[in-house]
Scaffold this motif. Structure first.
Motif, PDB file in Angstrom:
ATOM      1  N   ILE A 215    -108.954  13.437 -17.327  1.00 55.89           N
ATOM      2  CA  ILE A 215    -108.140  14.648 -17.174  1.00 55.89           C
ATOM      3  C   ILE A 215    -108.984  15.862 -16.793  1.00 55.89           C
ATOM      4  O   ILE A 215    -108.440  16.954 -16.607  1.00 55.89           O
ATOM      5  N   GLY A 216    -110.292  15.675 -16.667  1.00 55.75           N
ATOM      6  CA  GLY A 216    -111.147  16.804 -16.309  1.00 55.75           C
ATOM      7  C   GLY A 216    -112.503  16.352 -15.828  1.00 55.75           C
ATOM      8  O   GLY A 216    -113.051  15.362 -16.323  1.00 55.75           O
ATOM      9  N   ILE A 217    -113.057  17.078 -14.843  1.00 61.32           N
ATOM     10  CA  ILE A 217    -114.355  16.740 -14.258  1.00 61.32           C
ATOM     11  C   ILE A 217    -115.193  18.002 -14.131  1.00 61.32           C
ATOM     12  O   ILE A 217    -114.702  19.042 -13.680  1.00 61.32           O
ATOM     13  N   LYS A 218    -116.452  17.910 -14.538  1.00 58.51           N
ATOM     14  CA  LYS A 218    -117.406  18.984 -14.315  1.00 58.51           C
ATOM     15  C   LYS A 218    -118.579  18.378 -13.557  1.00 58.51           C
ATOM     16  O   LYS A 218    -119.367  17.605 -14.117  1.00 58.51           O
ATOM     17  N   SER A 219    -118.673  18.706 -12.272  1.00 58.46           N
ATOM     18  CA  SER A 219    -119.651  18.034 -11.415  1.00 58.46           C
ATOM     19  C   SER A 219    -121.061  18.588 -11.569  1.00 58.46           C
ATOM     20  O   SER A 219    -122.032  17.921 -11.204  1.00 58.46           O
ATOM     21  N   LYS A 220    -121.190  19.793 -12.097  1.00 56.15           N
ATOM     22  CA  LYS A 220    -122.513  20.368 -12.340  1.00 56.15           C
ATOM     23  C   LYS A 220    -122.579  20.789 -13.791  1.00 56.15           C
ATOM     24  O   LYS A 220    -122.276  21.925 -14.145  1.00 56.15           O
ATOM     25  N   ALA A 221    -122.955  19.854 -14.623  1.00 62.36           N
ATOM     26  CA  ALA A 221    -122.960  20.085 -16.068  1.00 62.36           C
ATOM     27  C   ALA A 221    -124.391  20.301 -16.557  1.00 62.36           C
ATOM     28  O   ALA A 221    -125.352  19.803 -15.972  1.00 62.36           O
ATOM     29  N   ASP A 222    -124.518  21.058 -17.627  1.00 59.03           N
ATOM     30  CA  ASP A 222    -125.857  21.330 -18.166  1.00 59.03           C
ATOM     31  C   ASP A 222    -125.937  21.090 -19.669  1.00 59.03           C
ATOM     32  O   ASP A 222    -126.856  21.536 -20.324  1.00 59.03           O
ATOM     33  N   ARG A 223    -124.974  20.359 -20.215  1.00 60.53           N
ATOM     34  CA  ARG A 223    -124.991  20.026 -21.637  1.00 60.53           C
ATOM     35  C   ARG A 223    -125.933  18.844 -21.856  1.00 60.53           C
ATOM     36  O   ARG A 223    -125.788  17.805 -21.218  1.00 60.53           O
ATOM     37  N   PRO A 224    -126.913  18.930 -22.743  1.00 63.73           N
ATOM     38  CA  PRO A 224    -127.818  17.795 -22.936  1.00 63.73           C
ATOM     39  C   PRO A 224    -127.125  16.624 -23.613  1.00 63.73           C
ATOM     40  O   PRO A 224    -126.149  16.799 -24.356  1.00 63.73           O
TER      41      PRO A 224
END
Length: 293
Positions: A215-224
């Motif tokens: 239901i959701g996409i984050k293509s540039k993520a920075d969460r370790p």
């Protein structure tokens, strides 16, 4: 860093139907301590899945689901983590709140936790690691990354605007139908599902008892990508399911046996509930059905 104080709230819940059959017993334990974490790797992308589990397969499916949002984090070298987005949010709130704020939020029910199952793929290399909190303790088992024998089928659908092809396979007692998109060339997916030439966006077992949908996409993520630094009880897959089954069928007795504390369960009239410490038969089964063998 972690909070050093502790609020322990215990809520015993028994759900039943008109016939008197007990469907579920739950012992909700809220501990306002966030374990320290170890960073495994940075992530590059993340995907949020709607996760639904039918908790009473004897009744209409439409009204008997536990629902959570799950986060699939993608890291380097095939590493990924699948865990509760709700729990991640609660951890974040606890870490930035005062003791008084946490106490107020807990009383107001704003810190309810989600699914404690966490699945790491390719951690350690070539292995799958499952961690989970059961009652007050943390459990962990490792296994070889399962090889799923997918059969490609002709169905197509669209998920979040991505055209998806279908595939199915039998895996540990359930037949899964999934939809994957080659537009996201990751051979990964929710839970333990993986191995197709594109990200698995949607999955369901044959009865609809378990479903996952992106239901959701984050293509540039920075969460370790992290793992809790806790004293895990090391076990194997069957040992984990045996323990989980003991907890789910008799949580009050399990809590007493493992902590030495006692829970008094009251009925609607405020009297001790007869048979509260007797095991019940679950009205559902787990994601994997072969654990009983």
């Amino acid at each position: 860093m972690k909070k050093t104080f502790l609020i322990l709230a215990i809520v015993a819940v028994t759900a039943s139907i008109a016939s008197g059959k007990i469907l579920r017993r739950q012992l909700s334990i809220f501990q306002a301590t966030v374990p320290e974490t170890e960073t495994l790797a940075p992530e590059s992308m993340e995907f949020v899945y709607d996760y639904r589990c039918c908790v009473d397969t004897t009744e209409s499916l439409s009204e008997n689901y536990d629902i959570d949002n799950m986060l699939l984090q993608i890291g380097p070298d095939g590493l990924s983590k699948f865990s509760s987005y709700k729990n991640l949010t609660v951890d974040s709130i606890l870490m930035r709140s005062t003791q008084e704020q946490i106490a107020d939020a807990a009383i107001e029910g704003k810190l309810s936790t989600g699914e404690f199952m966490t699945i790491f793929k390719n951690y350690p290399a070539g292995r799958l690691t499952h961690t989970e909190k059961i009652c007050m303790d943390w459990f962990r088992y490792d296994e070889d990354i399962p090889q799923l024998n997918w059969e490609l089928t002709d169905s197509v659908t669209t998920v979040l605007g991505y055209e998806c092809q279908s595939a199915r396979c039998k895996f540990r007692g359930r037949e899964w139908t999934v939809f994957y998109t080659e537009d996201i060339p990751l051979m990964d997916g929710p839970w333990k599902l993986h191995g197709l030439p594109g990200l698995i966006m949607k999955a369901s077992d044959e009865n609809g008892h378990y479903t996952f949908e992106c239901i959701g996409i984050k293509s540039k993520a920075d969460r370790p990508i992290t793992i809790y630094k806790v004293p895990f009880n090391k076990t194997d897959r069957k040992g984990y399911y045996d323990t989980k089954h003991q907890w789910d069928t008799n949580p009050y007795a399990y809590y007493e046996a493992t902590t030495g504390e006692h829970v008094t369960v009251l009925d609607a009239n405020g009297n001790p509930q007869a048979g509260a410490y007797d095991p019940i038969e679950l009205s559902y089964d787990y994601l994997e059905l072969d654990w009983k063998k």
